[in-house]
Design a protein around this motif. Structure first.
Motif, PDB file in Angstrom:
ATOM      1  N   GLU A  16      -9.880   4.038  -3.417  1.00 55.14           N
ATOM      2  CA  GLU A  16      -8.494   4.431  -3.817  1.00 55.14           C
ATOM      3  C   GLU A  16      -7.586   4.645  -2.685  1.00 55.14           C
ATOM      4  N   GLU A  17      -7.848   4.168  -1.454  1.00 56.78           N
ATOM      5  CA  GLU A  17      -6.888   4.269  -0.518  1.00 56.78           C
ATOM      6  C   GLU A  17      -5.839   3.054  -0.566  1.00 56.78           C
ATOM      7  N   VAL A  18      -4.736   3.780  -0.194  1.00 61.59           N
ATOM      8  CA  VAL A  18      -3.387   2.605  -0.197  1.00 61.59           C
ATOM      9  C   VAL A  18      -2.830   2.755   1.059  1.00 61.59           C
ATOM     10  N   SER A  19      -2.532   1.617   1.713  1.00 60.42           N
ATOM     11  CA  SER A  19      -1.905   1.638   2.844  1.00 60.42           C
ATOM     12  C   SER A  19      -0.828   0.530   2.956  1.00 60.42           C
ATOM     13  N   ARG A  20       0.278   0.784   3.681  1.00 57.49           N
ATOM     14  CA  ARG A  20       1.321  -0.286   4.116  1.00 57.49           C
ATOM     15  C   ARG A  20       1.289  -0.399   5.603  1.00 57.49           C
ATOM     16  N   ALA A  21       1.377  -1.618   6.206  1.00 59.03           N
ATOM     17  CA  ALA A  21       1.613  -1.669   7.624  1.00 59.03           C
ATOM     18  C   ALA A  21       0.707  -0.707   8.355  1.00 59.03           C
ATOM     19  N   ASN A  22      -0.431  -0.476   7.862  1.00 61.56           N
ATOM     20  CA  ASN A  22      -1.488   0.333   8.512  1.00 61.56           C
ATOM     21  C   ASN A  22      -1.222   1.824   8.356  1.00 61.56           C
ATOM     22  N   SER A  23      -0.256   2.166   7.507  1.00 59.77           N
ATOM     23  CA  SER A  23       0.299   3.515   7.388  1.00 59.77           C
ATOM     24  C   SER A  23      -0.299   4.041   6.024  1.00 59.77           C
ATOM     25  N   LYS A  24      -1.237   5.095   6.066  1.00 59.84           N
ATOM     26  CA  LYS A  24      -1.482   5.539   4.498  1.00 59.84           C
ATOM     27  C   LYS A  24      -0.722   6.208   3.688  1.00 59.84           C
ATOM     28  N   ILE A  25      -0.850   5.778   2.493  1.00 62.39           N
ATOM     29  CA  ILE A  25       0.162   6.327   1.438  1.00 62.39           C
ATOM     30  C   ILE A  25      -0.318   6.934   0.441  1.00 62.39           C
ATOM     31  N   SER A  26      -0.113   8.173   0.050  1.00 66.20           N
ATOM     32  CA  SER A  26      -0.665   9.170  -0.962  1.00 66.20           C
ATOM     33  C   SER A  26      -0.129   9.134  -2.239  1.00 66.20           C
ATOM     34  N   LEU A  27      -0.760   8.586  -3.481  1.00 64.93           N
ATOM     35  CA  LEU A  27      -0.074   8.524  -4.754  1.00 64.93           C
ATOM     36  C   LEU A  27      -0.858   9.499  -5.635  1.00 64.93           C
ATOM     37  N   SER A  28       0.008   9.815  -6.765  1.00 68.48           N
ATOM     38  CA  SER A  28      -0.451  10.504  -7.675  1.00 68.48           C
ATOM     39  C   SER A  28      -1.425   9.182  -8.733  1.00 68.48           C
ATOM     40  N   PRO A  29      -2.434   9.930  -9.568  1.00 69.79           N
ATOM     41  CA  PRO A  29      -3.220   9.000 -10.281  1.00 69.79           C
ATOM     42  C   PRO A  29      -2.433   8.145 -11.244  1.00 69.79           C
ATOM     43  N   ASN A  30      -1.641   8.525 -11.805  1.00 64.36           N
ATOM     44  CA  ASN A  30      -0.834   7.421 -12.541  1.00 64.36           C
ATOM     45  C   ASN A  30       0.062   6.573 -12.051  1.00 64.36           C
ATOM     46  N   THR A  31       0.683   6.964 -10.739  1.00 60.41           N
ATOM     47  CA  THR A  31       1.230   6.138  -9.945  1.00 60.41           C
ATOM     48  C   THR A  31       0.488   5.121  -9.102  1.00 60.41           C
ATOM     49  N   TYR A  32      -0.826   5.357  -8.842  1.00 63.06           N
ATOM     50  CA  TYR A  32      -1.666   4.734  -8.275  1.00 63.06           C
ATOM     51  C   TYR A  32      -2.298   3.656  -9.433  1.00 63.06           C
ATOM     52  N   LYS A  33      -2.310   4.040 -10.647  1.00 65.68           N
ATOM     53  CA  LYS A  33      -2.752   2.930 -11.507  1.00 65.68           C
ATOM     54  C   LYS A  33      -1.650   2.194 -11.714  1.00 65.68           C
ATOM     55  N   LEU A  34      -0.488   2.470 -11.927  1.00 68.72           N
ATOM     56  CA  LEU A  34       0.615   1.523 -11.943  1.00 68.72           C
ATOM     57  C   LEU A  34       0.503   0.412 -10.909  1.00 68.72           C
ATOM     58  N   LEU A  35       0.433   0.984  -9.620  1.00 68.77           N
ATOM     59  CA  LEU A  35       0.350   0.147  -8.572  1.00 68.77           C
ATOM     60  C   LEU A  35      -0.618  -0.813  -8.688  1.00 68.77           C
ATOM     61  N   VAL A  36      -1.844  -0.583  -9.126  1.00 73.37           N
ATOM     62  CA  VAL A  36      -3.077  -1.445  -9.124  1.00 73.37           C
ATOM     63  C   VAL A  36      -2.720  -2.535 -10.309  1.00 73.37           C
ATOM     64  N   ILE A  37      -2.329  -2.206 -11.467  1.00 71.10           N
ATOM     65  CA  ILE A  37      -1.689  -2.931 -12.440  1.00 71.10           C
ATOM     66  C   ILE A  37      -1.004  -4.345 -11.832  1.00 71.10           C
ATOM     67  N   LEU A  38       0.179  -3.837 -11.027  1.00 69.52           N
ATOM     68  CA  LEU A  38       1.160  -4.532 -10.512  1.00 69.52           C
ATOM     69  C   LEU A  38       0.446  -5.483  -9.533  1.00 69.52           C
ATOM     70  N   MET A  39      -0.524  -5.209  -8.859  1.00 64.78           N
ATOM     71  CA  MET A  39      -0.954  -5.845  -7.708  1.00 64.78           C
ATOM     72  C   MET A  39      -2.123  -6.715  -8.427  1.00 64.78           C
ATOM     73  N   HIS A  40      -3.037  -6.298  -9.487  1.00 70.08           N
ATOM     74  CA  HIS A  40      -3.637  -7.472 -10.043  1.00 70.08           C
ATOM     75  C   HIS A  40      -2.805  -8.513 -10.771  1.00 70.08           C
ATOM     76  N   ARG A  41      -1.695  -8.136 -11.131  1.00 66.96           N
ATOM     77  CA  ARG A  41      -1.013  -9.126 -12.006  1.00 66.96           C
ATOM     78  C   ARG A  41       0.287  -9.941 -10.947  1.00 66.96           C
ATOM     79  N   THR A  42       0.082  -9.852  -9.620  1.00 65.31           N
ATOM     80  CA  THR A  42       1.225 -10.476  -8.924  1.00 65.31           C
ATOM     81  C   THR A  42       0.984 -11.881  -9.051  1.00 65.31           C
ATOM     82  N   PRO A  43       2.159 -12.687  -8.870  1.00 61.52           N
ATOM     83  CA  PRO A  43       3.521 -12.153  -8.735  1.00 61.52           C
ATOM     84  C   PRO A  43       4.208 -12.040 -10.335  1.00 61.52           C
ATOM     85  N   GLU A  44       3.366 -12.004 -11.385  1.00 60.62           N
ATOM     86  CA  GLU A  44       4.009 -12.259 -12.540  1.00 60.62           C
ATOM     87  C   GLU A  44       4.717 -10.899 -13.094  1.00 60.62           C
TER      88      GLU A  44
END
Length: 220
Positions: free
Chosen positions: A139-167
């Protein structure tokens, strides 16, 4: 392996837990589908073993909820007396990785579990869109090699959007996938999208989260 066993036959469940722990695995136990779901979403496991015919929530529904609502792809082995081809098709369609018919030899169970786990550990568990990465196991999140800390629901939201990209994922669908039946007030999704943008877009040059006005959101 850390294993979650969901089985309503108390004698069989006790025998399986004893055997799995004798083989060096740790095993949590639930006696119905709802308890199994609560355990699955509250802990991290390497393997699930589900009975199908259970009270409160059967194994097929439990499997489907874990896969489609929580995006949990932990391997699932069904243990069941249902042995028709139609039953097996239903099990695999719900998201199971294997299907073992009762009665079975304990040695066969352990061989199947270890074979599934070897396949699973070789499966890619990384999501990536542009320079944004999510490791689904840690459950580690990073962008441009910088680690990003997310709350559980915000992480879940991100994973959903990434699974469904680009729709575009519709607002009501996002709310259901993140919060289930306990839907929040109308501003909660907007607030979480704002928090997600502040972490993965605002510090960087190129924004990834897009708004489809009046419809929903996408990530691309």
């Amino acid at each position: 392996m850390r294993i979650l066993l969901v089985e309503d036959n108390t004698d069989l469940a006790a025998s399986l837990v004893d055997y799995l722990e004798m083989k060096g695995h740790s095993c949590d136990l639930a006696f119905n589908g709802e308890a199994g779901l609560n355990a699955a979403i509250s802990n991290t496991y390497d393997m699930y073993i589900f009975d199908i015919a259970m009270p409160k929530m059967d194994g097929l529904e439990l499997c489907n909820v874990i896969r489609t609502q929580y995006y949990d792809y932990t391997p699932i082995l069904f243990l069941t007396a249902r042995d028709t081809l139609e039953d097996k098709i239903a099990g695999f369609a719900a998201g199971a990785d294997d299907y073992l018919i009762k009665p079975f030899a304990l040695s066969e169970l352990i061989m199947r579990l270890e074979a599934i786990y070897k396949r699973y550990t070789g499966v890619k568990t990384q999501l990536q869109v542009a320079d944004l990465q999510v490791n689904l196991k840690t459950e580690e999140v990073s962008r441009a090699n910088s680690k990003i800390s997310l709350s559980p629901n915000t992480y879940k939201l991100l994973v959903i959007l990434m699974h469904r990209t680009p729709e575009v994922v519709l607002r009501h669908e996002l709310e259901h996938l993140v919060w289930g039946e306990d839907l929040p007030d109308s501003d909660s999704l907007r607030s979480h999208i704002y928090k997600l943008r502040s972490k993965i877009d605002k510090p960087f040059d190129i924004p990834l989260i897009k708004t489809a006005k009046g419809r929903g959101f996408s990530l691309s």
